[in-house]
Scaffold this motif. Structure first.
Motif, mmCIF file in Angstrom:
data_model
loop_
_atom_site.group_PDB
_atom_site.id
_atom_site.type_symbol
_atom_site.label_atom_id
_atom_site.label_comp_id
_atom_site.label_asym_id
_atom_site.label_seq_id
_atom_site.Cartn_x
_atom_site.Cartn_y
_atom_site.Cartn_z
ATOM 1 N N GLY A 59 0.827 -1.190 0.000
ATOM 2 C CA GLY A 59 0.000 0.000 0.000
ATOM 3 C C GLY A 59 0.866 1.245 0.000
ATOM 4 O O GLY A 59 2.091 1.188 0.176
ATOM 5 N N LYS A 60 0.229 2.403 -0.210
ATOM 6 C CA LYS A 60 0.970 3.655 -0.277
ATOM 7 C C LYS A 60 1.673 3.981 1.035
ATOM 8 O O LYS A 60 2.758 4.557 1.044
ATOM 9 C CB LYS A 60 0.035 4.809 -0.655
ATOM 10 N N PHE A 61 1.050 3.608 2.178
ATOM 11 C CA PHE A 61 1.701 3.886 3.454
ATOM 12 C C PHE A 61 3.000 3.102 3.586
ATOM 13 O O PHE A 61 3.996 3.613 4.095
ATOM 14 C CB PHE A 61 0.759 3.555 4.614
ATOM 15 N N GLN A 62 2.979 1.847 3.131
ATOM 16 C CA GLN A 62 4.197 1.046 3.198
ATOM 17 C C GLN A 62 5.250 1.583 2.234
ATOM 18 O O GLN A 62 6.447 1.608 2.553
ATOM 19 C CB GLN A 62 3.886 -0.417 2.862
ATOM 20 N N GLU A 63 4.814 2.036 1.046
ATOM 21 C CA GLU A 63 5.760 2.624 0.094
ATOM 22 C C GLU A 63 6.427 3.870 0.673
ATOM 23 O O GLU A 63 7.575 4.159 0.388
ATOM 24 C CB GLU A 63 5.037 2.992 -1.205
ATOM 25 N N ALA A 64 5.666 4.620 1.485
ATOM 26 C CA ALA A 64 6.176 5.880 2.024
ATOM 27 C C ALA A 64 6.926 5.695 3.341
ATOM 28 O O ALA A 64 7.370 6.688 3.934
ATOM 29 C CB ALA A 64 5.018 6.859 2.231
ATOM 30 N N ASP A 65 7.077 4.470 3.801
ATOM 31 C CA ASP A 65 7.724 4.209 5.091
ATOM 32 C C ASP A 65 9.101 4.875 5.154
ATOM 33 O O ASP A 65 9.923 4.716 4.258
ATOM 34 C CB ASP A 65 7.869 2.705 5.294
ATOM 35 N N GLY A 66 9.318 5.653 6.192
ATOM 36 C CA GLY A 66 10.579 6.362 6.356
ATOM 37 C C GLY A 66 10.630 7.684 5.625
ATOM 38 O O GLY A 66 11.640 8.385 5.674
ATOM 39 N N GLY A 67 9.531 8.027 4.942
ATOM 40 C CA GLY A 67 9.491 9.281 4.202
ATOM 41 C C GLY A 67 8.209 10.042 4.475
ATOM 42 O O GLY A 67 7.792 10.186 5.626
ATOM 43 N N THR A 68 7.554 10.511 3.407
ATOM 44 C CA THR A 68 6.363 11.348 3.527
ATOM 45 C C THR A 68 5.280 10.851 2.588
ATOM 46 O O THR A 68 5.576 10.522 1.431
ATOM 47 C CB THR A 68 6.693 12.812 3.160
#
Length: 247
Positions: free
Chosen positions: A222-231
């Motif tokens: 998901g997008k939250f996992q893709e954004a892990d460590g970022g924004t």
């Protein structure tokens, strides 16, 4: 390797393409009509091979439906009744390429390889854009103050609500926040909530596992996992269904 959907009413074409592409390591699903193809529309296909003339509809219209749900899918239109106008219409409506029948297997394989390579480059481009994009310009006192306020705040908190009319630069502000935050070395992931069908919101945000619903044949981040460590930037979040906003 790619996940490919072949939509053609000729059984021999579906079978020969499916066999050849499967032997090269691709995951292939076939459909003989628009109706059957629509049943797979929420699946995570990388590439579609769509015949222009189908018994119950038009392949170009089907392409539009698929790209509205998955903007990253590369659609290759195929036709035995092609003309310049049809080819131009297909490309203008978002087709990656247009191939005439009788099909050349070598041409199909090369086009799929190019489309897969292009897709990977687009993903990398978006990742790099999130790192380097986003310095606000403008010399007025108000613009300088806005920029200074964003930079000062970016290092102090992890959550922002950005308000503004269309075209005022909300995503630009989000990039500036990201580039001056403690997560600036991580990815910047943007999601247009207004363009996301309600039935795909949870899958897009939180991902899914293989078998979670019809057509989900593999795990997807998901997008939250893709954004892990970022924004993560949830653009037009007010357009998202209320229950999804709560989650």
């Amino acid at each position: 390797m790619a996940k490919i959907l072949i939509v053609d009413d000729e059984q021999n074409i579906r079978a020969s393409l499916s066999d050849a592409l499967s032997k090269r390591g691709h995951e292939v699903v076939t459909a003989e009509s628009v109706l059957q193809a629509r049943s797979y529309i929420t699946a995570d296909f990388d590439i579609g091979l769509f015949d222009v003339q189908l018994p119950d509809g038009n392949g170009v219209d089907l392409m539009r439906e698929y790209t509205r749900v998955n903007s990253e899918i590369a659609i290759i239109m195929i036709s035995g009744h092609s003309d310049i106008a049809t080819a131009v219409d297909s490309i203008q409506n978002g087709a990656y390429d247009f191939i005439e029948k009788p099909l050349s297997l070598d041409s199909i394989i090369v086009t799929i390889a190019n489309a897969t390579r292009t897709g990977k480059l687009e993903v990398e481009k978006r990742r790099l854009t999130g790192i380097v994009y986003g310095e606000m310009i403008g010399r007025s006192r108000l613009m300088q103050k806005l920029r200074d306020d964003i930079i000062r705040s970016a290092s102090k908190t992890d959550r922002f609500l950005i308000l503004g009319e269309n075209g005022t630069g909300k995503e630009l502000a989000a990039h500036l926040i990201h580039s001056h935050s403690r997560n600036s070395e991580g990815p910047f992931v943007a999601l247009n909530c207004a363009a996301l069908p309600s039935e795909l919101v949870e899958s897009e945000l939180f991902g899914h596992t293989a078998g979670a619903f019809t057509g989900a044949s593999r795990n997807r981040k998901g997008k939250f996992q893709e954004a892990d460590g970022g924004t993560i930037f949830l653009d037009e979040i007010s357009e998202m269904p209320p229950d999804a906003q709560a989650k």
